[in-house]
Design a protein around this motif. Sequence first.
Motif, PDB file in Angstrom:
ATOM      1  N   ILE A  62       0.856  -1.538   0.118  1.00 50.83           N
ATOM      2  CA  ILE A  62       0.003  -0.050  -0.741  1.00 50.83           C
ATOM      3  C   ILE A  62       0.743   0.976  -0.192  1.00 50.83           C
ATOM      4  CG2 ILE A  62      -1.613   1.707   1.036  1.00 50.83           C
ATOM      5  CD1 ILE A  62      -2.425  -1.511   1.921  1.00 50.83           C
ATOM      6  N   ASP A  63       2.272   1.405   0.716  1.00 52.68           N
ATOM      7  CA  ASP A  63       2.287   2.609   0.829  1.00 52.68           C
ATOM      8  C   ASP A  63       3.609   2.546   0.126  1.00 52.68           C
ATOM      9  OD1 ASP A  63       2.243   3.030   3.716  1.00 52.68           O
ATOM     10  OD2 ASP A  63       3.992   1.732   4.565  1.00 52.68           O
ATOM     11  N   ILE A  64       3.810   1.505  -1.063  1.00 51.64           N
ATOM     12  CA  ILE A  64       4.231   1.211  -2.433  1.00 51.64           C
ATOM     13  C   ILE A  64       4.007   2.436  -2.871  1.00 51.64           C
ATOM     14  CG2 ILE A  64       5.528   0.368  -4.470  1.00 51.64           C
ATOM     15  CD1 ILE A  64       6.765  -1.560  -1.736  1.00 51.64           C
ATOM     16  N   SER A  65       2.447   1.930  -3.038  1.00 48.73           N
ATOM     17  CA  SER A  65       1.529   2.889  -4.125  1.00 48.73           C
ATOM     18  C   SER A  65       1.116   4.281  -4.801  1.00 48.73           C
ATOM     19  CB  SER A  65       0.461   1.783  -4.259  1.00 48.73           C
ATOM     20  OG  SER A  65       0.268   0.069  -4.458  1.00 48.73           O
ATOM     21  N   LYS A  66       1.327   4.473  -3.240  1.00 52.03           N
ATOM     22  CA  LYS A  66       0.766   5.732  -2.467  1.00 52.03           C
ATOM     23  C   LYS A  66       1.896   6.809  -2.954  1.00 52.03           C
ATOM     24  CE  LYS A  66      -2.616   4.905   1.720  1.00 52.03           C
ATOM     25  NZ  LYS A  66      -3.120   5.767   2.745  1.00 52.03           N
ATOM     26  N   ASN A  67       3.200   5.568  -3.062  1.00 51.34           N
ATOM     27  CA  ASN A  67       4.248   6.871  -3.686  1.00 51.34           C
ATOM     28  C   ASN A  67       5.186   6.366  -4.925  1.00 51.34           C
ATOM     29  OD1 ASN A  67       5.222   7.792  -0.487  1.00 51.34           O
ATOM     30  ND2 ASN A  67       5.583   5.635   0.017  1.00 51.34           N
ATOM     31  N   LYS A  68       4.071   6.627  -5.856  1.00 48.57           N
ATOM     32  CA  LYS A  68       4.374   6.281  -7.176  1.00 48.57           C
ATOM     33  C   LYS A  68       4.299   7.404  -7.201  1.00 48.57           C
ATOM     34  CE  LYS A  68       2.459   1.625  -8.301  1.00 48.57           C
ATOM     35  NZ  LYS A  68       1.415   0.532  -9.186  1.00 48.57           N
ATOM     36  N   PHE A  69       5.632   8.011  -8.689  1.00 44.49           N
ATOM     37  CA  PHE A  69       5.016   9.493  -9.271  1.00 44.49           C
ATOM     38  C   PHE A  69       4.301   9.471 -10.328  1.00 44.49           C
ATOM     39  CE2 PHE A  69       9.604   8.211  -9.915  1.00 44.49           C
ATOM     40  CZ  PHE A  69      10.162   8.995  -9.376  1.00 44.49           C
ATOM     41  N   PHE A  70       2.395   8.582 -10.222  1.00 47.14           N
ATOM     42  CA  PHE A  70       1.542   8.779 -11.149  1.00 47.14           C
ATOM     43  C   PHE A  70       0.839   8.185 -10.150  1.00 47.14           C
ATOM     44  CE2 PHE A  70       5.252  10.340 -14.032  1.00 47.14           C
ATOM     45  CZ  PHE A  70       4.644  11.697 -13.929  1.00 47.14           C
ATOM     46  N   PRO A  71       0.653   8.210  -9.517  1.00 54.07           N
ATOM     47  CA  PRO A  71      -0.512   7.706  -8.560  1.00 54.07           C
ATOM     48  C   PRO A  71      -1.720   7.660  -8.797  1.00 54.07           C
ATOM     49  CG  PRO A  71       0.141   9.160  -6.953  1.00 54.07           C
ATOM     50  CD  PRO A  71       0.925   9.765  -8.001  1.00 54.07           C
ATOM     51  N   THR A  72      -3.080   6.534  -8.881  1.00 56.28           N
ATOM     52  CA  THR A  72      -3.988   6.372  -9.511  1.00 56.28           C
ATOM     53  C   THR A  72      -4.836   7.107  -8.127  1.00 56.28           C
ATOM     54  OG1 THR A  72      -4.011   4.095  -8.927  1.00 56.28           O
ATOM     55  CG2 THR A  72      -3.225   4.374 -10.947  1.00 56.28           C
ATOM     56  N   GLU A  73      -6.362   6.651  -8.138  1.00 54.60           N
ATOM     57  CA  GLU A  73      -7.202   6.936  -7.567  1.00 54.60           C
ATOM     58  C   GLU A  73      -6.965   6.067  -6.444  1.00 54.60           C
ATOM     59  OE1 GLU A  73     -10.416   9.111  -5.035  1.00 54.60           O
ATOM     60  OE2 GLU A  73      -8.871   9.869  -6.861  1.00 54.60           O
ATOM     61  N   GLU A  74      -6.915   4.787  -7.081  1.00 55.92           N
ATOM     62  CA  GLU A  74      -6.938   3.668  -6.042  1.00 55.92           C
ATOM     63  C   GLU A  74      -5.792   3.345  -5.276  1.00 55.92           C
ATOM     64  OE1 GLU A  74      -7.734  -1.591  -6.738  1.00 55.92           O
ATOM     65  OE2 GLU A  74      -7.407   0.288  -8.785  1.00 55.92           O
ATOM     66  N   ASN A  75      -4.810   3.626  -6.296  1.00 52.39           N
ATOM     67  CA  ASN A  75      -3.057   3.508  -5.148  1.00 52.39           C
ATOM     68  C   ASN A  75      -3.365   5.184  -3.711  1.00 52.39           C
ATOM     69  OD1 ASN A  75      -1.880   3.403  -7.914  1.00 52.39           O
ATOM     70  ND2 ASN A  75      -1.957   2.067  -6.617  1.00 52.39           N
ATOM     71  N   LEU A  76      -4.303   6.208  -4.690  1.00 50.24           N
ATOM     72  CA  LEU A  76      -4.000   6.886  -2.649  1.00 50.24           C
ATOM     73  C   LEU A  76      -5.631   6.072  -1.967  1.00 50.24           C
ATOM     74  CD1 LEU A  76      -4.022  10.230  -5.560  1.00 50.24           C
ATOM     75  CD2 LEU A  76      -2.573   9.214  -3.794  1.00 50.24           C
ATOM     76  N   LYS A  77      -6.212   5.899  -2.301  1.00 51.58           N
ATOM     77  CA  LYS A  77      -7.666   4.841  -2.046  1.00 51.58           C
ATOM     78  C   LYS A  77      -7.723   4.022  -1.972  1.00 51.58           C
ATOM     79  CE  LYS A  77     -10.003   9.677  -1.983  1.00 51.58           C
ATOM     80  NZ  LYS A  77     -11.751  10.387  -2.078  1.00 51.58           N
ATOM     81  N   PRO A  78      -6.679   2.928  -1.123  1.00 48.13           N
ATOM     82  CA  PRO A  78      -6.159   1.691  -1.616  1.00 48.13           C
ATOM     83  C   PRO A  78      -7.553   0.795  -0.327  1.00 48.13           C
ATOM     84  CG  PRO A  78      -4.823   2.844   0.383  1.00 48.13           C
ATOM     85  CD  PRO A  78      -5.532   3.535  -0.336  1.00 48.13           C
ATOM     86  N   ASN A  79      -7.753  -0.503  -1.052  1.00 48.67           N
ATOM     87  CA  ASN A  79      -8.465  -1.206  -0.079  1.00 48.67           C
ATOM     88  C   ASN A  79      -8.168  -1.388   0.985  1.00 48.67           C
ATOM     89  OD1 ASN A  79     -10.338  -2.755   1.255  1.00 48.67           O
ATOM     90  ND2 ASN A  79     -11.118  -3.425  -1.240  1.00 48.67           N
ATOM     91  N   THR A  80      -8.427  -1.556   2.268  1.00 45.86           N
ATOM     92  CA  THR A  80      -7.038  -1.719   3.342  1.00 45.86           C
ATOM     93  C   THR A  80      -8.078  -2.437   4.271  1.00 45.86           C
ATOM     94  OG1 THR A  80      -8.593  -0.231   4.979  1.00 45.86           O
ATOM     95  CG2 THR A  80      -6.122   0.689   4.003  1.00 45.86           C
ATOM     96  N   LYS A  81      -9.325  -3.344   3.773  1.00 43.52           N
ATOM     97  CA  LYS A  81      -9.607  -4.209   4.778  1.00 43.52           C
ATOM     98  C   LYS A  81      -9.103  -5.455   4.546  1.00 43.52           C
ATOM     99  CE  LYS A  81     -14.328  -7.500   4.463  1.00 43.52           C
ATOM    100  NZ  LYS A  81     -15.353  -7.725   3.637  1.00 43.52           N
TER     101      LYS A  81
END
Length: 312
Positions: A62-81
Amino acid sequence: MINRRHIRVKVMQSVYALLTSNSDNLVKEEKFLVTSIDKMYDLYVLMLDILPRLQNIAKEQIDISKNKFFPTEENLKPNTKFVDNKVFALIEESISFQTYKEENGIDNWHLEEKYIRTIYDNLVQSALYKKYMESSSTSFKKEVSFIVDLYSDFIAPNDKLADYYEDLNISWVDDIPFVNTWVVKTLQSLKESKTLVIGTMYKDDDDRKFVSDLFRKVVLNHTAFEKEIENKTPNWETDRIADLDMILIKMGICEFLNFHSIPTKATINEYIEIAKDYSTAKSSFFINGVLDKVCKDFEKNNRLNKMGRGIL
């Protein structure tokens, strides 16, 4: 915790090792027996520790996805279930669990993270994971059910993990199925508002004493027990009976004569079941027949001295 059947299995293995090696070092083999049972607790904690490690990897992703150069909406608001599953927290926050790990130096998955990553990769591609993550409803009961399924489908049957455990401790080979069941029972017993306290290796002092008493009494009296079998196997010479079958019969006779609180029927049933798992296809029938004859002979000659639940 260990049950009486698995205690019998461990004793059977040590008796077999001692008698087939023609060794007379009873003390050394008994020490190995007791240690091998105690070490099962390490395996139990090691297996249980896989679960919070999976959560850690999911958090990292989840942290890796949030810190991408061009994160998607899903990257920024991941499913944390998955990472929010309360079972992980109950394990991670268990004082008895963490204390045991620290005192016994159990930290394998930091060095062997590849096993955990492989399990995680297989999990996130599974229908089980997708169904869980897509479900809008949740409850602690459902969270436990998911973790139990995760463990049963992706951890318990993992051959690479089994090979790794075998390399760490050869005596764990036969303990893995038992410990897997132990972990699942631990998970199923979890309560949302109750701290996880990992139990003891033995149910009580009687079970702990049963290990050494059964081992010693079988080894020290195995020649006498062999004589009890004579005339009970008219179509078999004693030297033609498989070594393992002979040991199981001797263990049964030992319980008849020396463990007054164990019902004879329970003893016979236990060794029939062990024979099904560890000996030949026909061994359980053979052992059943011999022990039944011996038991009836002991009853006829008033050699059984059962008391309490042992008379049932």
